[in-house]
Motif scaffolding. Structure first.
Motif, short mmCIF file in Angstrom:
data_model
loop_
_atom_site.label_atom_id
_atom_site.label_comp_id
_atom_site.label_asym_id
_atom_site.label_seq_id
_atom_site.Cartn_x
_atom_site.Cartn_y
_atom_site.Cartn_z
N ALA A 141 61.15 -73.22 50.59
CA ALA A 141 60.09 -73.05 51.60
C ALA A 141 60.43 -73.80 52.86
N ALA A 142 60.01 -73.25 53.99
CA ALA A 142 60.15 -73.93 55.26
C ALA A 142 59.17 -75.09 55.33
N ALA A 143 59.60 -76.19 55.94
CA ALA A 143 58.74 -77.36 56.06
C ALA A 143 57.42 -76.99 56.73
N GLY A 144 56.33 -77.50 56.16
CA GLY A 144 55.01 -77.27 56.74
C GLY A 144 54.36 -75.96 56.36
N THR A 145 55.05 -75.11 55.62
CA THR A 145 54.48 -73.81 55.24
C THR A 145 53.18 -73.99 54.47
N LYS A 146 52.22 -73.13 54.76
CA LYS A 146 50.92 -73.18 54.08
C LYS A 146 50.91 -72.22 52.89
N PHE A 147 50.39 -72.72 51.76
CA PHE A 147 50.20 -71.94 50.55
C PHE A 147 48.72 -71.93 50.19
N ALA A 148 48.27 -70.87 49.54
CA ALA A 148 46.89 -70.85 49.03
C ALA A 148 46.72 -69.70 48.05
N ALA A 149 45.86 -69.94 47.07
CA ALA A 149 45.38 -68.88 46.17
C ALA A 149 43.87 -68.85 46.34
N PRO A 150 43.38 -68.27 47.46
CA PRO A 150 41.99 -68.43 47.87
C PRO A 150 41.02 -67.42 47.25
N PHE A 151 41.34 -66.92 46.08
CA PHE A 151 40.54 -65.83 45.49
C PHE A 151 39.08 -66.22 45.31
N ALA A 152 38.82 -67.44 44.79
CA ALA A 152 37.43 -67.86 44.58
C ALA A 152 36.67 -67.96 45.89
N ARG A 153 37.38 -68.24 46.98
CA ARG A 153 36.72 -68.34 48.30
C ARG A 153 36.48 -66.98 48.92
#
Length: 279
Positions: A141-153
Motif C-alpha cells: 500500500a502507498a503511505a497514507g492510503t485510506k482503508f474502510a469496510a463501512p458497510f454498517a455505516r
C-alpha cells in the motif's frame, strides 16, 4: 513495462478501457482499474473488463504473476453508489440488481487463480475494493492510503465474502472491530494489523509491487505456486491430518514433474531456475 500483444493503443490515442493491462519483460501482468474520475468505484464496466483481462493473464504462459492497481487517487473506493436521488428509489421497494454492479463473479475468484496476485493499493481501498484486495495473495500500500469496510455505516451487511476473508487475514478480533465500527484507517495501521505486507512511498509503490511479482516469476515454479495457492485455500477449512495426507499425495505427484529436477539443479549450480510455464 511493455504493452501486451494485441493491447497496444495507437500513438497519440488514449485507451479508455475500464481496465488496462501491461505485461512486463519479467512476466508480470499489471492490471490497472481505469476510472480515476470516479475513484475506480466498482461497476459493470470495470467488472466486465476486469474478468476478461485477468482470464487472459491467467491463461497466458508468458505471465507468471499478476499485479492489480488503480489509476489516479484510488485503488477502488467501493461499489458505484450512483446519486442521492438514485439511492432514494430504494425506498420504493424495487429489488436492487446487485449482479449488474458486481458482475458474474464474487471477489474470492481471485483466490482460485493459478497465478499469484499482488495488490498495489495506490489510494482509497473501500468496501468491495477492500474485499478484492484481501482476496489477493500479497498486498502493498502507498503511505497514507485510506482503508474502510463501512458497510454498517451504509445500512448494509458485510458483503461479498469479507466476513470470511478478513478474519483469516487479520484474525477474528481485528475483523470484528473493523466490520462493526466501519471506521477508516490508514496504510500504516493496516500494516500493523497484518493486512498489508509493506507500506511504500506513493511514487515507488508500483515498482515495488512489480519487482516483488517479478521475483516470484523468476525464482518460483509456476506449478508449485498454483498448487500451494490451492493448498492454502483448501487446507484452511480442514484439520492437520487431512492437510498432511493431502500434502503427501501432492508431493508424490510433484516429484514426477520436471520442476523438481530443475529447482534442485539450479540450486546446486548456483544459477536462476528455468521452470516451464503452466500447461
Amino acid at each position: 513495462m511493455s504493452l501486451a500483444e494485441g493491447e497496444t493503443a495507437r500513438v497519440g490515442e488514449v485507451d479508455d478501457s475500464a481496465v488496462l493491462c501491461e505485461i512486463t519483460s519479467g512476466g508480470v501482468a499489471v492490471l490497472s482499474l481505469n476510472r480515476p474520475e470516479r475513484l475506480n468505484t466498482w461497476a459493470a464496466d470495470i467488472a466486465t473488463e476486469f474478468y476478461v483481462r485477468i482470464d487472459r493473464a491467467d491463461a497466458n504462459p508468458d505471465v507468471r504473476a499478476i499485479v492489480i492497481t488503480g489509476r489516479g487517487r484510488a485503488f477502488c473506493a467501493g461499489a458505484d453508489m450512483g446519486s442521492v436521488s438514485g439511492a432514494n428509489t430504494l425506498a420504493d421497494g424495487d429489488p436492487v440488481d446487485v449482479g449488474a454492479v458486481i458482475g458474474d463473479r464474487p471477489p474470492h475468484f481471485l483466490m482460485d487463480l493459478r497465478k499469484p496476485v499482488i495488490a498495489a493499493i495506490n489510494g482509497a481501498c473501500v468496501g468491495i475494493g477492500f474485499t478484492h484486495a484481501l482476496m489477493c495473495d500479497v498486498r502493498f500500500a502507498a503511505a497514507g492510503t485510506k482503508f474502510a469496510a463501512p458497510f454498517a455505516r451504509r445500512g448494509l451487511i458485510a458483503e461479498h465474502g469479507i466476513s470470511w476473508i478478513l478474519p483469516r487475514v487479520a484474525g477474528p478480533g481485528v475483523a470484528r472491530e473493523l466490520l462493526l465500527s466501519g471506521r477508516t484507517f490508514r496504510a500504516e495501521e493496516a500494516r500493523d494489523l497484518g493486512l498489508v505486507t509493506g507500506v511504500v512511498a506513493s511514487e515507488d509503490l508500483l515498482a515495488q509491487a512489480v519487482s516483488y511479482a517479478e521475483g516470484l516469476a523468476a525464482n518460483c515454479s509456476p506449478a508449485s505456486l498454483a498448487q500451494i495457492k490451492a493448498q492454502l485455500t483448501i487446507d484452511a477449512e480442514g484439520g492437520m491430518d487431512e492437510a498432511t495426507a493431502r500434502a503427501e499425495e501432492l508431493m508424490a505427484e510433484s516429484l514426477a514433474r520436471p520442476d523438481v529436477i530443475e529447482g534442485i539443479t539450479a540450486f546446486l549450480e548456483k544459477r536462476p531456475p528455468r521452470f516451464p510455464p503452466l500447461a
